[in-house]
Design an enzyme around this catalytic site. Structure first.
Site, PDB file in Angstrom:
ATOM      1  N   TRP A 102       0.837  -1.209   0.000  1.00  0.00           N
ATOM      2  CA  TRP A 102       0.000   0.000   0.000  1.00  0.00           C
ATOM      3  C   TRP A 102       0.864   1.247   0.000  1.00  0.00           C
ATOM      4  CZ3 TRP A 102      -4.289  -1.458  -1.779  1.00  0.00           C
ATOM      5  CH2 TRP A 102      -4.901  -2.642  -1.357  1.00  0.00           C
ATOM      6  N   ASP A 169      -1.563   7.110   6.038  1.00  0.00           N
ATOM      7  CA  ASP A 169      -2.599   6.129   5.692  1.00  0.00           C
ATOM      8  C   ASP A 169      -2.747   5.211   6.905  1.00  0.00           C
ATOM      9  OD1 ASP A 169      -4.108   3.998   4.828  1.00  0.00           O
ATOM     10  OD2 ASP A 169      -2.789   3.439   3.162  1.00  0.00           O
ATOM     11  N   LYS A 193     -11.402  -1.869   7.447  1.00  0.00           N
ATOM     12  CA  LYS A 193     -10.482  -2.671   8.239  1.00  0.00           C
ATOM     13  C   LYS A 193     -10.849  -2.614   9.726  1.00  0.00           C
ATOM     14  CE  LYS A 193      -8.200  -3.395   4.435  1.00  0.00           C
ATOM     15  NZ  LYS A 193      -7.267  -2.444   3.878  1.00  0.00           N
TER      16      LYS A 193
HETATM   17  C1  LIG Z   1      -6.741  -2.041   2.450  1.00  0.00           C
HETATM   18  C2  LIG Z   1      -5.759  -0.936   2.453  1.00  0.00           C
HETATM   19  C3  LIG Z   1      -5.726   0.044   1.453  1.00  0.00           C
HETATM   20  C4  LIG Z   1      -6.655   0.022   0.258  1.00  0.00           C
HETATM   21  O1  LIG Z   1      -7.921   0.356   0.630  1.00  0.00           O
HETATM   22  P1  LIG Z   1      -9.108   0.459  -0.447  1.00  0.00           P
HETATM   23  O2  LIG Z   1     -10.207   1.001   0.395  1.00  0.00           O
HETATM   24  O3  LIG Z   1      -9.350  -0.920  -0.971  1.00  0.00           O
HETATM   25  O4  LIG Z   1      -8.676   1.383  -1.521  1.00  0.00           O
HETATM   26  C5  LIG Z   1      -4.800   1.058   1.554  1.00  0.00           C
HETATM   27  N1  LIG Z   1      -3.939   1.126   2.577  1.00  0.00           N
HETATM   28  C6  LIG Z   1      -3.934   0.201   3.560  1.00  0.00           C
HETATM   29  C7  LIG Z   1      -2.949   0.321   4.673  1.00  0.00           C
HETATM   30  C8  LIG Z   1      -4.841  -0.853   3.539  1.00  0.00           C
HETATM   31  O5  LIG Z   1      -4.835  -1.777   4.508  1.00  0.00           O
END
Ligand SMILES: *Cc1c(COP(=O)(O)O)cnc(C)c1O
Length: 359
Positions: A102, A169, A193
């Protein structure tokens, strides 16, 4: 229905009471005779949901009126681009810590827009650790990092030191422990998540940041567009925001201190077994292990055919979602807030039984 222990990496486990309340809201929202899904997002009912969700985030993180909270769409994957657009200043480049898939995708979007710089990377060791002593060059506008690496099972246990604006993020560890959110200019996180269902992405942005970009931003990617309309510039994902609000109420009631302790206890129980059990080894360096996503594989010399044996035993015990991501292999146990300690204990029991049977 028998109980399933849900270790899914995302979309993932949420508190049971949220499913019950949310299903009632689909049938009849608060006695209005309307489903939440068929009422205007401008109705006073839904405006109250949006307002509560936004203020809960501030309360949980102890943030003041110098921050805006937004519930947008596009996933954290669009957040990679939105963060770059909104954070670029005169240097027209961001600094990125590359700690996993990511993080690497965030870097790629940064490069698409400007000339993003990778200031540190653990890629050469298949992302098994968190780089520590990196330097952020002066000619960067911000530092971007990924607090928890969902796929590789590593996590920043401290906030990187920098005098640059900090962007994070936090998709897979937001609200999992106390954090000084006031250190950040911008935090974003996909809901699915640790906060809610798929369909909305949380942005927490310092008001100072808005409207200061050095590049032209398309309307929908400009956070000031959404901030000026209280996160209602266009139709928000009403159901995802509503479910997130229910989860946020629960998080606020427990408090991050208590949630953090519980998560520490679950992770300790699992990693202790990974380290003790002769059949397994962890893939991440011990000091950087994630409290949310524990990655482990069969120990050196163990027959690879036993991978599927272990998954079968998990399946028989009602344990779901522990197959590892293809880029690491083996197993991944995601232990988000709503996963109870008893589920971790059930997994540990299977690991022990597996050793007894095959060692
Ligand atoms: C799952 C995840 C993403 C991607 O998320 P989407 O909502 O599918 O775009 C980005 N960063 C991290 C750390 C993630 O766990």
């Amino acid at each position: 229905m028998s109980k399933i222990h849900n270790f899914s990496a995302g979309p993932s486990i949420l508190p049971k009471h949220v499913f019950q309340e949310a299903s009632q809201a689909i049938v009849d929202y608060n006695g209005t005779g309307l489903s939440l899904l068929e009422m205007s997002h401008r109705s006073k009912e839904f405006v109250a949901v949006m307002d509560e969700a936004r203020s809960l985030v501030k309360e949980i993180f102890n943030l003041g009126d110098d921050y805006e909270v937004l519930f947008l769409q596009g996933g954290a994957s669009l957040g990679f681009l939105i963060s770059a657009y909104n954070m670029l200043r005169e240097n027209k480049q961001g600094a990125y810590v590359n700690t996993g898939s990511w993080a690497n995708k965030a870097l790629k979007e940064g490069k698409w827009l400007g000339s993003a710089i990778e200031v540190a990377s653990s890629k050469d060791a298949n992302y098994n650790s968190i780089p520590k002593d990196f330097v952020v060059p002066d000619n960067c506008d911000y530092l971007h990092y990924t607090s928890n690496n969902t796929i590789f099972g590593t996590e920043f246990h401290t906030i990187p030191q920098t005098d640059k604006p900090l962007v994070c993020d936090m998709s897979s560890d937001i609200f999992s422990r106390p954090v000084d959110a006031s250190k950040f200019d911008l935090i974003y996180a996909g809901a699915q998540k640790n906060m809610g269902p798929a369909g909305t992405t949380l942005y927490i942005v310092k008001k100072d940041v808005l409207g200061k970009s050095s590049v032209d931003i398309p309307t929908m990617l400009d956070l000031s567009t959404h901030a000026s309309k209280d996160s209602m510039f266009n139709t928000p994902p009403v159901f995802a925001v509503y479910c997130s609000m229910l989860v946020l109420r629960w998080i606020k009631e427990l408090g991050l201190e208590s949630i953090g302790k519980t998560n520490q206890g679950k992770a300790t129980a699992l990693y202790n077994e990974v380290d003790r059990n002769s059949m397994f080894k962890g893939t991440a360096q011990a000091e950087d292990r994630s409290l949310m996503n524990a990655c482990f594989v069969l120990n050196d010399g163990i027959d690879e055919a036993l991978n599927s044996e272990f998954l079968n035993m998990c399946n028989d015990a009602g344990i779901s979602g522990v197959k590892g991501h293809r880029s690491v292999g083996g197993f991944r146990a995601s232990m988000y807030n709503a996963l109870p300690l008893e589920s971790v204990e059930a997994l540990v029991d299977v690991m022990k039984a597996f050793e007894t049977k095959f060692a």
